[in-house]
Design a protein around this motif. Structure first.
Motif, mmCIF file in Angstrom:
data_model
loop_
_atom_site.group_PDB
_atom_site.id
_atom_site.type_symbol
_atom_site.label_atom_id
_atom_site.label_comp_id
_atom_site.label_asym_id
_atom_site.label_seq_id
_atom_site.Cartn_x
_atom_site.Cartn_y
_atom_site.Cartn_z
ATOM 1 N N TYR A 50 -3.589 -16.074 9.788
ATOM 2 C CA TYR A 50 -3.303 -15.130 8.719
ATOM 3 C C TYR A 50 -4.489 -14.228 8.442
ATOM 4 O O TYR A 50 -5.630 -14.580 8.683
ATOM 5 C CB TYR A 50 -2.961 -15.844 7.411
ATOM 6 N N VAL A 51 -4.157 -13.073 7.885
ATOM 7 C CA VAL A 51 -5.121 -12.294 7.124
ATOM 8 C C VAL A 51 -4.418 -11.950 5.819
ATOM 9 O O VAL A 51 -3.214 -11.684 5.808
ATOM 10 C CB VAL A 51 -5.518 -10.984 7.809
ATOM 11 N N GLY A 52 -5.127 -11.976 4.736
ATOM 12 C CA GLY A 52 -4.546 -11.551 3.462
ATOM 13 C C GLY A 52 -5.200 -10.260 3.025
ATOM 14 O O GLY A 52 -6.381 -10.032 3.286
ATOM 15 N N TYR A 53 -4.408 -9.401 2.412
ATOM 16 C CA TYR A 53 -4.947 -8.146 1.895
ATOM 17 C C TYR A 53 -4.446 -7.928 0.477
ATOM 18 O O TYR A 53 -3.256 -8.111 0.216
ATOM 19 C CB TYR A 53 -4.469 -6.953 2.725
ATOM 20 N N GLU A 54 -5.347 -7.534 -0.392
ATOM 21 C CA GLU A 54 -4.909 -7.023 -1.682
ATOM 22 C C GLU A 54 -4.281 -5.680 -1.391
ATOM 23 O O GLU A 54 -4.937 -4.807 -0.810
ATOM 24 C CB GLU A 54 -6.103 -6.822 -2.618
ATOM 25 N N LEU A 102 -0.525 -11.637 4.744
ATOM 26 C CA LEU A 102 -0.216 -11.899 3.346
ATOM 27 C C LEU A 102 -0.491 -10.648 2.527
ATOM 28 O O LEU A 102 -1.626 -10.174 2.469
ATOM 29 C CB LEU A 102 -1.068 -13.055 2.813
ATOM 30 N N ALA A 158 -1.129 -9.701 -0.680
ATOM 31 C CA ALA A 158 -1.566 -10.573 -1.774
ATOM 32 C C ALA A 158 -1.394 -9.877 -3.126
ATOM 33 O O ALA A 158 -2.360 -9.478 -3.779
ATOM 34 C CB ALA A 158 -3.010 -11.007 -1.541
ATOM 35 N N HIS A 166 -2.862 -11.775 -6.131
ATOM 36 C CA HIS A 166 -4.328 -11.648 -6.116
ATOM 37 C C HIS A 166 -4.782 -10.275 -6.615
ATOM 38 O O HIS A 166 -5.752 -10.161 -7.356
ATOM 39 C CB HIS A 166 -4.875 -11.894 -4.712
ATOM 40 N N ILE A 224 -16.337 -10.697 -3.337
ATOM 41 C CA ILE A 224 -15.068 -9.978 -3.448
ATOM 42 C C ILE A 224 -15.012 -9.229 -4.770
ATOM 43 O O ILE A 224 -14.535 -8.109 -4.865
ATOM 44 C CB ILE A 224 -13.889 -10.970 -3.347
ATOM 45 N N TYR A 263 -8.668 -16.863 -8.552
ATOM 46 C CA TYR A 263 -8.443 -16.107 -7.309
ATOM 47 C C TYR A 263 -8.816 -16.896 -6.043
ATOM 48 O O TYR A 263 -7.966 -17.084 -5.161
ATOM 49 C CB TYR A 263 -9.211 -14.795 -7.441
ATOM 50 N N GLN A 284 -6.415 -18.509 -3.028
ATOM 51 C CA GLN A 284 -6.589 -18.169 -1.615
ATOM 52 C C GLN A 284 -6.721 -19.448 -0.785
ATOM 53 O O GLN A 284 -6.196 -19.546 0.330
ATOM 54 C CB GLN A 284 -7.815 -17.258 -1.453
ATOM 55 N N ASP A 321 -3.272 -21.000 -0.418
ATOM 56 C CA ASP A 321 -2.405 -20.211 0.467
ATOM 57 C C ASP A 321 -2.548 -20.645 1.920
ATOM 58 O O ASP A 321 -1.585 -20.634 2.681
ATOM 59 C CB ASP A 321 -2.743 -18.719 0.373
ATOM 60 N N GLN A 338 -15.181 -12.537 3.094
ATOM 61 C CA GLN A 338 -14.289 -13.637 2.712
ATOM 62 C C GLN A 338 -14.885 -15.007 3.036
ATOM 63 O O GLN A 338 -14.276 -16.050 2.783
ATOM 64 C CB GLN A 338 -12.936 -13.510 3.446
HETATM 65 C C1 NAL Z 1 -6.821 -12.657 1.196
HETATM 66 C C2 NAL Z 1 -6.792 -12.000 -0.009
HETATM 67 C C3 NAL Z 1 -6.120 -12.571 -1.059
HETATM 68 C C4 NAL Z 1 -5.461 -13.754 -0.905
HETATM 69 C C5 NAL Z 1 -5.477 -14.406 0.303
HETATM 70 C C6 NAL Z 1 -4.810 -15.607 0.484
HETATM 71 C C7 NAL Z 1 -4.819 -16.225 1.685
HETATM 72 C C8 NAL Z 1 -5.494 -15.660 2.696
HETATM 73 C C9 NAL Z 1 -6.166 -14.479 2.544
HETATM 74 C C10 NAL Z 1 -6.165 -13.843 1.350
HETATM 75 C C11 NAL Z 1 -7.462 -10.684 -0.166
HETATM 76 C C12 NAL Z 1 -8.913 -10.764 0.058
HETATM 77 C C13 NAL Z 1 -9.603 -9.418 -0.240
HETATM 78 N N1 NAL Z 1 -9.526 -11.784 -0.767
HETATM 79 O O1 NAL Z 1 -10.719 -9.411 -0.731
HETATM 80 O O2 NAL Z 1 -9.012 -8.381 0.057
#
Ligand code: NAL
Length: 326
Positions: free
Chosen positions: A33-37, A66, A68, A71, A141, A154, A158, A161, A176
């Protein structure tokens, strides 16, 4: 390129190398995964992790993106409605950029983060984590804002998740890393497995070669830029004729070739009139960097070439944005 190389090329950090080697033995069907706001317009920071996702897909892995939204809400990025709209646009741009639709699952955080089981697990994690520990994980972050309770929740979300999305690998920018370290420490305390992480570098500020390029400071390049704006930004970039500028600075033009252009193009052609030596063709980053260093490649030619390749990379996303907004 073998799977281990695809997984780790251009990574700044691999945690741990042994775990990623294990994963590379049999990557087919494994989930990263990668998560992005959600933020409306993709910029080079997003695209750097997206390049890594494309590498992982090439190695046969499945990728979870994701979006997010919760988040972003915790981080005060807008009303929930606004954030959801923005996330839709972001998804369309990722697909336009070249993530393979069949191998990519887009998940909204709110699809599972508001469930009872998740919420109770989150509270469990809150009990297991000191405020100091959570705050440290969030420092990079959050930036300079005064810490709120939301900033402590937050990184815990994460962490959860990673378990709830059933992932085998976490990917993110180097900013991260502290959250991923928290996750490695805390998941076993809830009897969940530890996952390896791969962190991509943070590219230096385009104009100064210092620190990190971000959308808030200095100049950043995004899918919103026209060809002309892009050319202007790249032309004003810091590009000394050397790969290792003094005083801890980076050469951001070389970094963009390394992390954005070469991963996506088989070869890079620098077009030059015959009187200046004619075209130069590069199949890899090293040769280009060496030529800049030796003086064979002039910074102005490097910049012009960089602008036109970046333009090609962002063009489909720019078109998609235009469509969405019309
Ligand atoms: C990345 C972000 C937020 C929630 C997550 C959950 C699981 C995996 C990755 C995730 C965004 C990231 C940012 N913290 O700074 O954009």
């Amino acid at each position: 390129m073998d799977a281990y190389e695809l997984l780790t090329r251009n990574a700044e950090e691999v945690v741990t190398d042994e775990e990623v080697r294990d994963l590379a033995e049999d990557p087919a069907g494994k989930r990263a995964y990668v998560g992005y706001e959600p933020s409306g317009v993709l910029h080079l920071g997003h695209l750097l992790t997206a390049n890594k996702l494309i590498d992982l897909q090439d190695a046969g892995m499945e990728v979870v993106v994701l979006l997010a939204d919760v988040h972003a809400y915790l981080n005060e990025k807008g009303t929930f409605e606004e954030i959801r709209d923005t996330a839709e646009q972001m998804k369309a741009q990722f697909l336009a950029y070249g993530l393979d639709e069949a191998q990519t699952e887009f998940v909204y955080g709110s699809e599972f983060q508001l469930e009872e089981e998740y919420t109770l697990d989150l509270h469990h994690l809150e009990r297991e984590t000191t405020m100091n520990r959570a705050q440290r994980a969030m420092a990079e972050i959050q930036g300079d804002e005064t810490a709120k309770v939301s900033h402590l929740v937050y990184p815990l979300m994460q962490t959860l998740d990673i378990e709830y999305l059933d992932l085998d690998l976490a990917v993110g920018g180097l900013d991260q890393r502290k959250v991923h370290m928290l996750a490695r420490e805390k998941l076993p305390e809830l009897d969940y497995d530890v996952r390896p992480a791969i962190h991509t570098p943070i590219v230096a500020d385009l104009t100064s070669g210092e620190g990190k390029m971000s959308s808030s400071e200095g100049i950043s390049i995004s899918m919103e830029d026209s060809t002309e704006e892009l050319e202007e930004k790249v032309n004003s970039a810091f590009c000394p004729p050397t790969r290792e500028p003094e005083d801890d600075l980076e050469n951001p033009v070389l970094e963009l070739f390394e992390y954005h252009v070469f991963p996506r193009f088989e070869e890079v052609v620098v077009e030059r009139p015959d009187k200046y030596g004619g075209d130069l063709t590069y199949e890899g980053y090293e040769d280009l960097a060496e030529d800049l260093d030796s003086g064979e490649l002039h910074p102005a030619d490097a910049k012009g070439t960089l602008a036109s390749y970046l333009d090609e990379l962002i063009a489909p996303g720019r078109e998609k944005l235009r469509e969405l907004r019309s």
